[in-house]
Design a protein around this motif. Sequence first.
Motif, PDB file in Angstrom:
ATOM      1  N   SER A   1       0.832  -1.215   0.000  1.00  0.00           N
ATOM      2  CA  SER A   1       0.000   0.000   0.000  1.00  0.00           C
ATOM      3  C   SER A   1       0.862   1.259   0.000  1.00  0.00           C
ATOM      4  O   SER A   1       0.530   2.255  -0.646  1.00  0.00           O
ATOM      5  N   HIS A   2       1.975   1.207   0.743  1.00  0.00           N
ATOM      6  CA  HIS A   2       2.946   2.304   0.769  1.00  0.00           C
ATOM      7  C   HIS A   2       4.229   1.762   1.387  1.00  0.00           C
ATOM      8  O   HIS A   2       4.250   0.632   1.869  1.00  0.00           O
ATOM      9  N   LEU A   3       5.286   2.543   1.366  1.00  0.00           N
ATOM     10  CA  LEU A   3       6.615   1.992   1.663  1.00  0.00           C
ATOM     11  C   LEU A   3       7.046   2.142   3.122  1.00  0.00           C
ATOM     12  O   LEU A   3       8.224   1.922   3.437  1.00  0.00           O
TER      13      LEU A   3
ATOM     14  N   PHE B   1       7.946   1.305   6.945  1.00  0.00           N
ATOM     15  CA  PHE B   1       8.622   0.084   7.419  1.00  0.00           C
ATOM     16  C   PHE B   1       7.659  -0.960   7.962  1.00  0.00           C
ATOM     17  O   PHE B   1       7.962  -2.149   7.962  1.00  0.00           O
ATOM     18  N   ASP B   2       6.488  -0.530   8.443  1.00  0.00           N
ATOM     19  CA  ASP B   2       5.551  -1.516   9.009  1.00  0.00           C
ATOM     20  C   ASP B   2       4.664  -2.151   7.938  1.00  0.00           C
ATOM     21  O   ASP B   2       3.760  -2.923   8.266  1.00  0.00           O
ATOM     22  N   HIS B   3       4.950  -1.859   6.675  1.00  0.00           N
ATOM     23  CA  HIS B   3       4.194  -2.479   5.578  1.00  0.00           C
ATOM     24  C   HIS B   3       5.101  -3.260   4.627  1.00  0.00           C
ATOM     25  O   HIS B   3       4.629  -4.119   3.900  1.00  0.00           O
ATOM     26  N   VAL B   4       6.398  -2.964   4.669  1.00  0.00           N
ATOM     27  CA  VAL B   4       7.351  -3.657   3.777  1.00  0.00           C
ATOM     28  C   VAL B   4       8.286  -4.597   4.537  1.00  0.00           C
ATOM     29  O   VAL B   4       9.172  -5.191   3.941  1.00  0.00           O
TER      30      VAL B   4
ATOM     31  N   GLY C   1      -5.145   0.617   3.533  1.00  0.00           N
ATOM     32  CA  GLY C   1      -3.823   0.807   4.129  1.00  0.00           C
ATOM     33  C   GLY C   1      -3.903   1.774   5.289  1.00  0.00           C
ATOM     34  O   GLY C   1      -4.736   1.613   6.197  1.00  0.00           O
ATOM     35  N   ASP C   2      -3.085   2.833   5.266  1.00  0.00           N
ATOM     36  CA  ASP C   2      -3.049   3.810   6.357  1.00  0.00           C
ATOM     37  C   ASP C   2      -3.704   5.139   5.979  1.00  0.00           C
ATOM     38  O   ASP C   2      -3.420   6.174   6.590  1.00  0.00           O
ATOM     39  N   LEU C   3      -4.574   5.123   4.974  1.00  0.00           N
ATOM     40  CA  LEU C   3      -5.299   6.354   4.630  1.00  0.00           C
ATOM     41  C   LEU C   3      -6.010   6.883   5.870  1.00  0.00           C
ATOM     42  O   LEU C   3      -6.115   8.085   6.092  1.00  0.00           O
TER      43      LEU C   3
ATOM     44  N   SER D   1      -5.652  -0.718   7.817  1.00  0.00           N
ATOM     45  CA  SER D   1      -4.633  -1.688   8.266  1.00  0.00           C
ATOM     46  C   SER D   1      -4.444  -1.699   9.781  1.00  0.00           C
ATOM     47  O   SER D   1      -4.105  -2.732  10.345  1.00  0.00           O
ATOM     48  N   HIS D   2      -4.617  -0.546  10.440  1.00  0.00           N
ATOM     49  CA  HIS D   2      -4.363  -0.486  11.882  1.00  0.00           C
ATOM     50  C   HIS D   2      -5.659  -0.369  12.688  1.00  0.00           C
ATOM     51  O   HIS D   2      -5.674   0.189  13.779  1.00  0.00           O
ATOM     52  N   ASP D   3      -6.743  -0.897  12.103  1.00  0.00           N
ATOM     53  CA  ASP D   3      -8.057  -0.814  12.752  1.00  0.00           C
ATOM     54  C   ASP D   3      -8.356  -2.142  13.441  1.00  0.00           C
ATOM     55  O   ASP D   3      -8.319  -3.198  12.793  1.00  0.00           O
TER      56      ASP D   3
HETATM   57 ZN    ZN Z   1       1.236   1.603   8.995  1.00  0.00          ZN
END
Ligand code: ZN
Length: 298
Positions: free
Chosen positions: A131-133, A135-138, A238-240, A283-285
């Motif tokens: 979703s984006h780069l 560190f907690d997603h890659v 993602g983290d939107l 993602s963080h819900d």
């Molecule tokens: Zn995140």
Amino acid sequence: MTDAQPSETLPAHGPELPISSVQVLSCGQAEQHKEHRYGSRLPQLWWVFFGRSWVPLPLQAFLIERRDGFVLFDTGLDPAIQFDKSYIKQAIGRFLLPRIFRFHLTQADRIDQILAKVGVASSDIRTAVISHLHFDHVGGIAQIPEADLLVSEREWAILSEPHPEREWILREHIEIPAAKWQQISFQPSDDPLFDRFDGIHDVAGDGSMILLPTPGHTPGSMSLLIRQEGWDPMLLVGDLTYEAALLEQYVVPGTGDRETLLASFAKVRRLKSLLPELVIVASHDFGAEAAISRAMRK
Ligand SMILES: [Zn+2]
């Protein structure tokens, strides 16, 4: 179909549906400042140093089981970020990280171990949408060397800008030899469902997984729309936002570009007005798992 109406026939339908399940993978627990999650009028540096209210931050990725293989949406963290003092190369990053996050990770929070727990070999992951780069997603990309890693062109361009590490985009853990990065360029669509978005990308070619640019948290953040017959449509954002309800209330988190976030919120709300059953999954819900099982139970 006229071009005034959104497509009424679901792209993925018929006796052989392409997706058999979507599941939340728990990639460990952390805490963040309340101002980070829910936004604040105070400047970011204030709450980073003086904020005293920490709230739980679940770390999650998503596993999509398709007839033709497994797809991951994000890859979690590398627990080394908690246990290896040299994981972050820059001193300023090592100084700031514990002031922004409190990690409660174990070695079992690495993506290959998480996948093994649900009976999937990490070598079976052939596609991972990033979703984006951050560190907690890659953090798990080194564990899935067979996977094509889909990232937006705009997000990838951050690596060429000065100091991506100041935005928590850690080049040394992204540009690794084993990683098969594939940059996505969004293509125009004449489906009015997507008229507010700057293009789309059809991941599987059957309309069941559509990537949409939803910038704001980072400039190249993207969301994944999952649609097939019998399910409520799901949008993995993602983290939107950190919680689906916050997006619906236009509550902007404490990081990212406020104006761009609000513009992306409006695009997602427009999509939801055209697809009233749309389930938004952040993602963080903590509510992600319940939201997904509701969407699939229909
Ligand atoms: Zn995140």
